[in-house]
Design an enzyme around this catalytic site. Structure first.
Site, PDB file in Angstrom:
ATOM      1  N   TYR A 107       0.889  -1.159   0.000  1.00  0.00           N
ATOM      2  CA  TYR A 107       0.000   0.000   0.000  1.00  0.00           C
ATOM      3  C   TYR A 107       0.927   1.209   0.000  1.00  0.00           C
ATOM      4  O   TYR A 107       1.860   1.285   0.808  1.00  0.00           O
ATOM      5  CB  TYR A 107      -0.893   0.052   1.234  1.00  0.00           C
ATOM      6  CG  TYR A 107      -1.770  -1.153   1.432  1.00  0.00           C
ATOM      7  CD1 TYR A 107      -2.517  -1.674   0.378  1.00  0.00           C
ATOM      8  CD2 TYR A 107      -1.864  -1.761   2.674  1.00  0.00           C
ATOM      9  CE1 TYR A 107      -3.326  -2.781   0.561  1.00  0.00           C
ATOM     10  CE2 TYR A 107      -2.671  -2.865   2.866  1.00  0.00           C
ATOM     11  CZ  TYR A 107      -3.401  -3.375   1.806  1.00  0.00           C
ATOM     12  OH  TYR A 107      -4.203  -4.478   1.995  1.00  0.00           O
ATOM     13  N   CYS A 110       1.564   2.940   3.386  1.00  0.00           N
ATOM     14  CA  CYS A 110       1.898   2.088   4.531  1.00  0.00           C
ATOM     15  C   CYS A 110       3.326   2.358   5.005  1.00  0.00           C
ATOM     16  O   CYS A 110       4.273   2.253   4.225  1.00  0.00           O
ATOM     17  CB  CYS A 110       1.731   0.629   4.113  1.00  0.00           C
ATOM     18  SG  CYS A 110       2.639  -0.550   5.119  1.00  0.00           S
ATOM     19  N   PHE A 112       5.278   0.561   6.920  1.00  0.00           N
ATOM     20  CA  PHE A 112       6.135  -0.618   6.874  1.00  0.00           C
ATOM     21  C   PHE A 112       6.539  -0.950   5.445  1.00  0.00           C
ATOM     22  O   PHE A 112       7.653  -1.424   5.199  1.00  0.00           O
ATOM     23  CB  PHE A 112       5.463  -1.799   7.564  1.00  0.00           C
ATOM     24  CG  PHE A 112       5.391  -1.608   9.048  1.00  0.00           C
ATOM     25  CD1 PHE A 112       6.515  -1.813   9.831  1.00  0.00           C
ATOM     26  CD2 PHE A 112       4.227  -1.185   9.656  1.00  0.00           C
ATOM     27  CE1 PHE A 112       6.471  -1.612  11.203  1.00  0.00           C
ATOM     28  CE2 PHE A 112       4.173  -0.974  11.019  1.00  0.00           C
ATOM     29  CZ  PHE A 112       5.299  -1.185  11.803  1.00  0.00           C
ATOM     30  N   CYS A 113       5.645  -0.695   4.495  1.00  0.00           N
ATOM     31  CA  CYS A 113       6.022  -0.838   3.084  1.00  0.00           C
ATOM     32  C   CYS A 113       7.088   0.183   2.726  1.00  0.00           C
ATOM     33  O   CYS A 113       8.024  -0.095   1.971  1.00  0.00           O
ATOM     34  CB  CYS A 113       4.799  -0.662   2.184  1.00  0.00           C
ATOM     35  SG  CYS A 113       3.494  -1.892   2.446  1.00  0.00           S
TER      36      CYS A 113
END
Length: 330
Positions: A107, A110, A112-113
């Site tokens: 995403y 996001c 963490f992405c």
């Protein structure tokens, strides 16, 4: 907690009335909110609203926390000996690691992405992006792992942002010491502390919540109707959820907590350009990655203006450079 769970929306209309607002605020709404943010679904009657995805990305990994808010909404090629560990300052860019295909399922907003993309960009590892639709998640139907980020390297699946980074780095530098005390400490700090102060800040006020969801839905893989429902339904829900998170994490002042985290990071540098010294290490990349989605939101602008982190952040932008993503998927 390094991933985002599903965002499921059933029903055709948004219903936000005084009863709904009260239910959200009191935490009586049960399981699940959309994968709206960088940073859960809850149901009202037969209508599923938001999904766990955001909860996970905000660092809400403790089951008791989820329950409390009703389920609403993270080597050097020439090592002299086996006893010698590679120092981060000695790491070259990914000269020897040249996989034919790296695909990141993500995403866009996001955090963490963004940890993973910061790593890939810094080491100049070309990768393709598959933007996952947070409602039907059809792009990752093939995987038993139903969160993002997911990375495939020549068909090999990797999951969990920190584990993805560790595995990729070891492929590049087999002798790298992933257990260096300082680097490991601050990578853990990112997932266990820094992400917890983000949600109360980006959803601190109704205008800020709307600004955040406008960013999320504009850059995410949403259909037109999904975008509208997510923006307004998600902003309303996360505004109240953020108050629960604020209480849960003993935050009395959202901005003070964010500024404090930024200053704590700058203090950790101890006058160095980066925690890694003359070059960023994995902790630098992790902090930069999770902050990147909020940089141009009000919370991020305020953080840069009112703390000393701006110089480090600008230098990280310069060193990470342009995205090394390649065309071919979207």
């Amino acid at each position: 907690m390094r991933g985002v769970n599903r965002f499921t929306l059933l029903g055709k209309a948004i219903r936000i009335d005084s009863t709904t607002i009260s239910a959200i605020s009191s935490g009586t709404i049960r399981h699940r909110l959309p994968q709206f943010a960088p940073y859960g679904t809850f149901s009202i009657g037969n209508t599923q609203w938001l999904s766990h995805s955001l909860i996970d990305h905000l660092g809400i990994s403790n089951p008791s926390v989820v329950r409390s808010i009703g389920g609403v909404m993270y080597s050097s090629a020439a090592a002299a000996s086996l006893n010698q560990h590679v120092h981060p300052d000695e790491l070259p860019r990914a000269a020897e690691f040249k996989p034919k295909e790296v695909v990141l399922y993500q995403y866009e907003a996001c955090p963490f992405c963004n940890k993973v993309t910061a790593f890939l960009d810094y080491y100049n590892i070309p990768y393709q992006i598959v933007e996952v639709n947070p409602i039907n998640k059809k792009e990752i139907k093939w995987s038993n792992y139903k969160k993002v980020p997911i990375v495939t390297v020549e068909g090999e699946q990797m999951v969990d942002s920190s584990d993805i980074i560790d595995k990729l780095l070891i492929k590049m530098h087999p002798d790298y010491d992933l257990n260096g005390d300082e680097e490991k400490k601050w990578r853990g700090w990112v997932d266990q502390h820094l992400v917890h102060v983000l949600s109360p800040n980006i959803y601190r006020t109704v205008p800020e919540a709307l600004e955040s969801f406008d960013y999320i839905t504009t850059r995410g893989n949403f259909g037109f109707t999904e975008r509208l429902v997510s923006k307004y339904g998600g902003a309303a829900a996360m505004y109240f959820v953020s108050k629960k998170l604020k209480k849960r994490h003993n935050i009395t002042d959202e901005r003070a907590a964010l500024y404090g985290a930024a200053e704590q990071w700058v203090d950790a540098l101890k006058g160095r350009k980066f925690l890694g010294g003359s070059d960023p290490n994995l902790a630098d990349l992790a902090v930069f990655g999770v902050l990147r989605p909020i940089r141009h939101l009000k919370s991020g602008r305020d953080m840069i203006q009112h703390t000393r982190i701006g110089e480090w952040y600008s230098e990280m932008e310069r060193r990470v450079g342009q995205p090394s993503r390649i065309s071919g998927q979207s």
